[in-house]
Enzyme design. Structure first.
Site, PDB file in Angstrom:
ATOM      1  N   TRP A 107       0.840  -1.209   0.000  1.00  0.00           N
ATOM      2  CA  TRP A 107       0.000   0.000   0.000  1.00  0.00           C
ATOM      3  C   TRP A 107       0.873   1.256   0.000  1.00  0.00           C
ATOM      4  CZ3 TRP A 107      -4.448  -0.928  -1.787  1.00  0.00           C
ATOM      5  CH2 TRP A 107      -5.130  -2.110  -1.472  1.00  0.00           C
ATOM      6  N   ASP A 175      -1.096   6.919   6.595  1.00  0.00           N
ATOM      7  CA  ASP A 175      -2.201   6.008   6.299  1.00  0.00           C
ATOM      8  C   ASP A 175      -2.351   5.121   7.535  1.00  0.00           C
ATOM      9  OD1 ASP A 175      -3.804   3.925   5.451  1.00  0.00           O
ATOM     10  OD2 ASP A 175      -2.704   3.544   3.584  1.00  0.00           O
ATOM     11  N   LYS A 199     -12.034  -1.637   8.531  1.00  0.00           N
ATOM     12  CA  LYS A 199     -11.252  -2.515   9.402  1.00  0.00           C
ATOM     13  C   LYS A 199     -11.658  -2.251  10.860  1.00  0.00           C
ATOM     14  CE  LYS A 199      -7.791  -1.999   5.867  1.00  0.00           C
ATOM     15  NZ  LYS A 199      -7.872  -3.238   5.105  1.00  0.00           N
TER      16      LYS A 199
END
Ligand SMILES: Cc1ncc(COP(=O)(O)O)c(C=O)c1O
Length: 369
Positions: A107, A175, A199
């Site tokens: 990511w 992030d 999440k």
């Protein structure tokens, strides 16, 4: 009703009391005679829902007054574009500013690649040389950089930053998709924090952005309206229709977390769950963690079978994932790019789930010999 233990990296397990409350309120929320799904986002019924969600997030994370909280769409992936667009893009091609990125996983790499379309991205450190199994030393940025981007918890490879990099006056952007609200975080150390909801926060569809006010208002004139932080901030996330139902569920999750005892209580629970699992991996002769000890994630725990023969290893791991699923322990396959297995044990995963998984692994190990 039999609930499985869901170890998915996202969308992932939600607290059962939250699902039960949402079910009870499905057709008549707060005596309004309608579902939250049916409410106008500008109605008197919906306004308190989004306001309560923001207030709870501010309280639980200790978000200072000088930060805006935005509920956006497009996933964490859209922030890979919005951050450089709003902080570093120039009015004309070639006028963009520099930005430092640390490549600690897949990511993080995607964030840097997307960022390079709008900023002069420099990847100043990374851990690809050892399959992202550690967090590298973080070099200082160039003082003229528009920002410094990190991925605080690396969902696919299961690492987390043990301490934050020193970036002096350059805003630190993180992030935090897979670790938001899992342990204490000093928001004042960051310029922007962003997280996809699916999440630790709620269902997919919302991206939470926490942004220091002085970083708002620097997008070039050509930036599409929906990608501008200033427009979303001025309209309190209501420039267009926000993901209303997802925000409502986030509010219920935050209430659940507050009732549990907030960040101190969940941190203790997360440390206990991850501690049990890593201790088991250390003691196992069959399974092991590929991640360096100092950088292990509390949320995502990859593991592999220690078998030299590649074919035998693949067969064993495939059988493990299949048999675990049959035993009600689902979504344990590692990411398609890294293989092996991975247990994501977010806030809502009860300790019983972790114990059931360890017990199953122990039985599998005994049977595999
Ligand atoms: C750390 C991290 N960043 C970004 C993403 C991409 O999120 P989204 O699918 O919401 O765009 C993920 C997805 O799992 C992630 O774990």
């Amino acid at each position: 009703m039999k609930r499985i233990f869901n170890f998915s990296p996202g969308p992932s397990v939600l607290p059962l009391p939250v699902l039960e409350r949402a079910a009870a309120e499905m057709t008549d929320a707060n005596g309004s005679g309608q579902s939250v799904m049916e409410m106008s986002h500008r109605s008197k019924d919906y306004k308190p829902i989004i306001e309560k969600t923001e207030a709870l997030l501010r309280e639980l994370m200790g978000i200072p007054a000088a930060y805006k909280v935005l509920f956006l769409q497009g996933g964490a992936s859209l922030q890979f574009s919005m951050v450089p667009l709003n902080l570093a893009a120039g009015e004309k091609p070639g006028e963009s500013r520099g930005a430092a990125y640390i490549e600690t996983g897949i990511w993080a790499k995607k964030a840097a690649e997307e960022g390079a379309k709008y900023a002069k991205v420099r990847v100043i450190a990374g851990s690809k040389d050892r399959n992202y199994t550690y967090i590298p030393e973080a070099p200082a940025p160039d003082p003229d950089d528009a920002y410094y981007h990190i991925t605080l918890n690396n969902t696919i490879v299961g690492t987390r930053w043990p301490k934050l990099p020193e970036t002096a006056s350059v805003p630190l952007i993180a992030d935090i998709s897979s670790c938001i609200l899992s342990e204490p975080l000093d928001v004042s150390k960051f310029g922007i924090l962003y997280a996809g909801a699916q999440k630790n926060l709620g269902p997919a569809g919302t991206t939470v952005v926490i942004i220091r006010e002085d970083l708002i208002g620097h997008a070039p004139a050509w930036t599409p309206a929906l990608l501008r932080y200033d427009i979303h901030a001025a309209e309190a996330s209501m420039y267009n229709t926000p993901p209303c139902y997802s925000i409502y569920i986030i509010g219920l999750v935050l209430e659940w977390l507050k009732d549990l005892g907030g960040i101190p209580a969940i941190t203790k629970m997360n440390q206990e769950k991850a501690g049990l699992f890593y201790d088991y991996l250390e003691s196992s002769k069959l399974f092991r963690s590929p991640v360096d000890k100092n950088f292990r994630s509390l949320m995502n725990i990859p593991f592999v079978c220690q078998v030299d023969d590649a074919e035998k290893k693949a067969e064993l791991e495939g059988r493990f994932v299949k048999e675990a699923a049959a035993a009600g322990l689902v979504n344990l396959a590692g990411h398609r790019l890294v293989g092996g297995m991975r247990a994501s044990i977010y806030n809502a995963m009860p300790i019983e789930g972790v114990k059931a998984l360890i017990n199953f692994m122990d039985q599998f190990e005994k049977g595999s010999k």
